[in-house]
Design a protein around this motif. Structure first.
Motif, PDB file in Angstrom:
ATOM      1  N   ASP A  38       0.825  -1.199   0.000  1.00 22.71           N
ATOM      2  CA  ASP A  38       0.000   0.000   0.000  1.00 22.71           C
ATOM      3  C   ASP A  38       0.861   1.251   0.000  1.00 22.71           C
ATOM      4  N   GLY A  39       1.932   1.221  -0.814  1.00 19.91           N
ATOM      5  CA  GLY A  39       2.769   2.403  -0.954  1.00 19.91           C
ATOM      6  C   GLY A  39       3.786   2.558   0.148  1.00 19.91           C
ATOM      7  N   GLY A  40       4.042   1.503   0.903  1.00 25.71           N
ATOM      8  CA  GLY A  40       5.055   1.583   1.953  1.00 25.71           C
ATOM      9  C   GLY A  40       4.550   2.235   3.223  1.00 25.71           C
ATOM     10  N   SER A  41       3.249   2.426   3.348  1.00 29.77           N
ATOM     11  CA  SER A  41       2.704   3.055   4.542  1.00 29.77           C
ATOM     12  C   SER A  41       2.876   2.128   5.733  1.00 29.77           C
ATOM     13  N   SER A  42       3.293   2.702   6.872  1.00 32.16           N
ATOM     14  CA  SER A  42       3.472   1.901   8.080  1.00 32.16           C
ATOM     15  C   SER A  42       2.185   1.849   8.888  1.00 32.16           C
ATOM     16  N   GLU A  43       1.169   2.578   8.461  1.00 27.36           N
ATOM     17  CA  GLU A  43      -0.089   2.586   9.189  1.00 27.36           C
ATOM     18  C   GLU A  43      -0.828   1.272   8.962  1.00 27.36           C
ATOM     19  N   GLU A  44      -1.179   0.617  10.061  1.00 32.29           N
ATOM     20  CA  GLU A  44      -1.896  -0.646   9.975  1.00 32.29           C
ATOM     21  C   GLU A  44      -3.373  -0.408  10.213  1.00 32.29           C
ATOM     22  N   THR A  45      -4.166  -1.287   9.675  1.00 30.82           N
ATOM     23  CA  THR A  45      -5.593  -1.190   9.935  1.00 30.82           C
ATOM     24  C   THR A  45      -5.928  -1.983  11.189  1.00 30.82           C
ATOM     25  N   SER A  46      -7.010  -1.597  11.811  1.00 32.38           N
ATOM     26  CA  SER A  46      -7.450  -2.242  13.046  1.00 32.38           C
ATOM     27  C   SER A  46      -8.831  -2.829  12.832  1.00 32.38           C
ATOM     28  N   ASP A  47      -9.147  -3.882  13.568  1.00 32.61           N
ATOM     29  CA  ASP A  47     -10.494  -4.424  13.487  1.00 32.61           C
ATOM     30  C   ASP A  47     -11.314  -4.020  14.713  1.00 32.61           C
ATOM     31  N   PHE A  48     -10.817  -3.028  15.434  1.00 24.05           N
ATOM     32  CA  PHE A  48     -11.509  -2.506  16.611  1.00 24.05           C
ATOM     33  C   PHE A  48     -12.481  -1.420  16.171  1.00 24.05           C
ATOM     34  N   SER A  49     -13.734  -1.540  16.558  1.00 20.33           N
ATOM     35  CA  SER A  49     -14.741  -0.565  16.148  1.00 20.33           C
ATOM     36  C   SER A  49     -15.275   0.204  17.349  1.00 20.33           C
ATOM     37  N   VAL A  50     -15.616   1.453  17.121  1.00 20.62           N
ATOM     38  CA  VAL A  50     -16.074   2.322  18.198  1.00 20.62           C
ATOM     39  C   VAL A  50     -17.176   3.239  17.673  1.00 20.62           C
ATOM     40  N   ALA A  51     -18.168   3.481  18.519  1.00 20.31           N
ATOM     41  CA  ALA A  51     -19.268   4.367  18.135  1.00 20.31           C
ATOM     42  C   ALA A  51     -19.728   5.144  19.361  1.00 20.31           C
TER      43      ALA A  51
END
Length: 198
Positions: A38-51
């Protein structure tokens, strides 16, 4: 007030982050996605959801609801989440009769943590926490004594003390005033801190 908004947003993100860490597993530390392309991005996705559920002030109240929503949005963006189910979202309450319905709605949509914003939601959060013991709920500016509720409180008097000091240093007449929105414990703490700083 800007410090208050920043503090509320920061605390919201910290509380959500703490709950996220508590829900994590040993597998969360793996870095097998390093070359995900994804372009070398170090940002990871999370499966934690908040509302969150707003109180009657609405999501754009220029106060607590708005700063809480901005904090949740920032948390979502920093963790690669999108608005909606499985990411981050909010429901707006038109009246206090909407609190229970909105809390239940978000819990049924399987958000990991659902926030009730403001002391006005104390009764609703307590009731829903009892009805939904597996749900993780948080409430801002109130205490609900339940095992599945995180009560987020602040030391409002400390920031208000500094505002009182600033007011005392800036007055040219020797007179200073304080106007609180309602006679409630939160505002009383603001007033006490402000008066102590004068």
């Amino acid at each position: 007030m800007t410090k208050r908004k920043f503090g509320l947003g920061l605390s919201l993100m910290l509380a959500a982050g703490t709950m996220l860490a508590a829900c994590g597993s040993d597998e969360d530390t793996s870095n097998g996605d390093a070359g995900s392309g994804d372009g070398g991005s170090s940002e990871e996705t999370s499966d934690f959801s908040v509302a969150m559920v707003t109180d009657v002030g609405g999501v754009d109240d220029k106060s607590f609801n708005q700063s809480a929503w901005e904090g949740i949005q920032e948390f979502g963006e920093e963790n690669g989440l999108e608005k909606g189910d499985g990411g981050f979202d909010y429901l707006q309450s038109a009246s206090d009769a909407d609190y229970n319905t909105n809390l239940n709605n978000l819990i049924r949509r399987d958000f990991d943590v659902v926030y009730g914003i403001g002391f006005l939601m104390e009764g609703a959060v307590k009731e829903i926490a009892e009805q939904q013991p597996d749900a993780q709920i948080a409430i801002i500016d109130a205490v609900v004594d339940a095992p599945n509720v995180a009560s987020v409180l602040f030391k409002e008097q400390e920031g208000a003390f500094l505002a009182g000091v600033a007011a005392a240093l800036m007055t040219e007449t020797g007179k200073i005033g304080f106007v609180g929105g309602m006679e409630i414990p939160v505002i009383e703490r603001f007033e006490a801190g402000f008066l102590s700083g004068c």
